[in-house]
Design a protein around this motif. Sequence first.
Motif, mmCIF file in Angstrom:
data_model
loop_
_atom_site.group_PDB
_atom_site.id
_atom_site.type_symbol
_atom_site.label_atom_id
_atom_site.label_comp_id
_atom_site.label_asym_id
_atom_site.label_seq_id
_atom_site.Cartn_x
_atom_site.Cartn_y
_atom_site.Cartn_z
ATOM 1 N N ALA A 157 0.834 -1.198 0.000
ATOM 2 C CA ALA A 157 0.000 0.000 0.000
ATOM 3 C C ALA A 157 0.873 1.255 0.000
ATOM 4 N N GLY A 158 1.960 1.201 0.761
ATOM 5 C CA GLY A 158 2.900 2.323 0.776
ATOM 6 C C GLY A 158 3.555 2.522 -0.574
ATOM 7 N N GLU A 159 3.901 1.419 -1.248
ATOM 8 C CA GLU A 159 4.522 1.514 -2.573
ATOM 9 C C GLU A 159 3.553 2.111 -3.590
ATOM 10 N N VAL A 160 2.267 1.788 -3.447
ATOM 11 C CA VAL A 160 1.255 2.373 -4.333
ATOM 12 C C VAL A 160 1.213 3.890 -4.145
ATOM 13 N N ILE A 161 1.275 4.345 -2.912
ATOM 14 C CA ILE A 161 1.247 5.779 -2.622
ATOM 15 C C ILE A 161 2.450 6.472 -3.255
ATOM 16 N N ILE A 162 3.625 5.848 -3.100
ATOM 17 C CA ILE A 162 4.847 6.431 -3.673
ATOM 18 C C ILE A 162 4.762 6.494 -5.190
ATOM 19 N N ALA A 163 4.268 5.415 -5.804
ATOM 20 C CA ALA A 163 4.147 5.374 -7.258
ATOM 21 C C ALA A 163 3.195 6.453 -7.755
ATOM 22 N N ALA A 164 2.102 6.652 -7.025
ATOM 23 C CA ALA A 164 1.141 7.685 -7.419
ATOM 24 C C ALA A 164 1.757 9.073 -7.298
ATOM 25 N N LYS A 165 2.540 9.299 -6.247
ATOM 26 C CA LYS A 165 3.213 10.581 -6.077
ATOM 27 C C LYS A 165 4.232 10.825 -7.187
ATOM 28 N N ASN A 166 4.815 9.738 -7.706
ATOM 29 C CA ASN A 166 5.804 9.845 -8.785
ATOM 30 C C ASN A 166 5.164 10.063 -10.150
ATOM 31 N N ARG A 167 3.824 9.957 -10.205
ATOM 32 C CA ARG A 167 3.088 10.162 -11.458
ATOM 33 C C ARG A 167 3.561 9.217 -12.558
ATOM 34 N N SER A 168 3.850 7.973 -12.160
ATOM 35 C CA SER A 168 4.320 6.978 -13.129
ATOM 36 C C SER A 168 3.258 5.899 -13.305
ATOM 37 N N HIS A 169 2.643 5.840 -14.494
ATOM 38 C CA HIS A 169 1.629 4.814 -14.746
ATOM 39 C C HIS A 169 2.223 3.415 -14.691
ATOM 40 N N GLU A 170 3.427 3.261 -15.240
ATOM 41 C CA GLU A 170 4.064 1.948 -15.243
ATOM 42 C C GLU A 170 4.347 1.483 -13.820
ATOM 43 N N GLU A 171 4.900 2.370 -13.015
ATOM 44 C CA GLU A 171 5.210 2.026 -11.623
ATOM 45 C C GLU A 171 3.938 1.778 -10.821
ATOM 46 N N LEU A 172 2.917 2.603 -11.047
ATOM 47 C CA LEU A 172 1.677 2.475 -10.299
ATOM 48 C C LEU A 172 0.949 1.182 -10.645
ATOM 49 N N SER A 173 0.907 0.802 -11.918
ATOM 50 C CA SER A 173 0.233 -0.435 -12.304
ATOM 51 C C SER A 173 0.954 -1.636 -11.698
ATOM 52 N N TRP A 174 2.276 -1.590 -11.662
ATOM 53 C CA TRP A 174 3.068 -2.683 -11.079
ATOM 54 C C TRP A 174 2.784 -2.813 -9.582
ATOM 55 N N GLU A 175 2.836 -1.685 -8.874
ATOM 56 C CA GLU A 175 2.645 -1.721 -7.427
ATOM 57 C C GLU A 175 1.188 -2.038 -7.068
ATOM 58 N N ALA A 176 0.241 -1.556 -7.863
ATOM 59 C CA ALA A 176 -1.164 -1.865 -7.610
ATOM 60 C C ALA A 176 -1.427 -3.357 -7.777
ATOM 61 N N ALA A 177 -0.775 -3.962 -8.772
ATOM 62 C CA ALA A 177 -0.918 -5.408 -8.978
ATOM 63 C C ALA A 177 -0.370 -6.170 -7.777
ATOM 64 N N ASP A 178 0.768 -5.718 -7.243
ATOM 65 C CA ASP A 178 1.330 -6.355 -6.047
ATOM 66 C C ASP A 178 0.374 -6.245 -4.867
ATOM 67 N N LEU A 179 -0.243 -5.070 -4.712
ATOM 68 C CA LEU A 179 -1.165 -4.864 -3.602
ATOM 69 C C LEU A 179 -2.387 -5.765 -3.725
ATOM 70 N N ILE A 180 -2.936 -5.863 -4.940
ATOM 71 C CA ILE A 180 -4.107 -6.717 -5.155
ATOM 72 C C ILE A 180 -3.777 -8.167 -4.853
ATOM 73 N N PHE A 181 -2.608 -8.631 -5.301
ATOM 74 C CA PHE A 181 -2.198 -10.011 -5.039
ATOM 75 C C PHE A 181 -2.131 -10.276 -3.536
ATOM 76 N N HIS A 182 -1.446 -9.412 -2.813
ATOM 77 C CA HIS A 182 -1.287 -9.651 -1.378
ATOM 78 C C HIS A 182 -2.616 -9.506 -0.639
ATOM 79 N N LEU A 183 -3.494 -8.654 -1.138
ATOM 80 C CA LEU A 183 -4.817 -8.539 -0.539
ATOM 81 C C LEU A 183 -5.610 -9.822 -0.738
ATOM 82 N N LEU A 184 -5.486 -10.448 -1.909
ATOM 83 C CA LEU A 184 -6.168 -11.722 -2.154
ATOM 84 C C LEU A 184 -5.605 -12.827 -1.260
ATOM 85 N N VAL A 185 -4.300 -12.806 -1.026
ATOM 86 C CA VAL A 185 -3.702 -13.776 -0.098
ATOM 87 C C VAL A 185 -4.269 -13.571 1.306
#
Length: 211
Positions: A157-185
């Motif tokens: 969740a913290g990485e998603v926040i950082i990616a959003a602050k960086n305004r990087s779609h590539e970084e944000l999509s990557w980190e959001a995918a990680d968050l969704i995976f761990h949330l499903l776990v």
Amino acid sequence: MNVEFDAAQLRFDADGLIPAVVQDAVSQEVLTVAYMNEESLKKTLETGETWFWSRSRQELWHKGATSGNTQQVVEIRSDCDQDALLVRVHPQGPACHTGDSSCFGQVAVAGSDRYAILNTLERVIAEREAHRPENSYTTYLFEEGVDKILKKVGEEAGEVIIAAKNRSHEELSWEAADLIFHLLVLLREQQLPLDRVLYELEQRHGNKGAE
């Protein structure tokens, strides 16, 4: 265990059997289809684990008695004709004698429906929890327990926040995918189906007019 049927109304066939569809209560995956008679149904209700009637061996069998892959029953309900049962369980290992989590194998997911990947991922996570394959990151998370999983959810969740602050779609999509995976776990560890979360979203959407 939630029981949604009247035993007196069940319609067993000429051999005294009724088909039972066994479903993972969390991932919603159909695990197997077996048969119950009155005695196996009674034992299932008494023990909280699945018991069936083997048509080939002509005897009762307790799922997981030898393999250890038991099925903890969450709910049993009958269909509208009272001649079939749906048994929702928490599996303690693979359901199939081949070692697969389901006797129906893996179901292909249409590539055109990207949202279907959530169901696929939920099923794969359920398989990882059941099989605990070596060198699997998902196995590692389940072995470490809820505190480790919660830590990873927080980190991602913290990485998603950082990616959003960086305004990087590539970084944000990557980190959001990680968050969704761990949330499903986490949902799997908590025995909470994704379907329950989606239902909550539907309820909120339906009530938006009251806001």
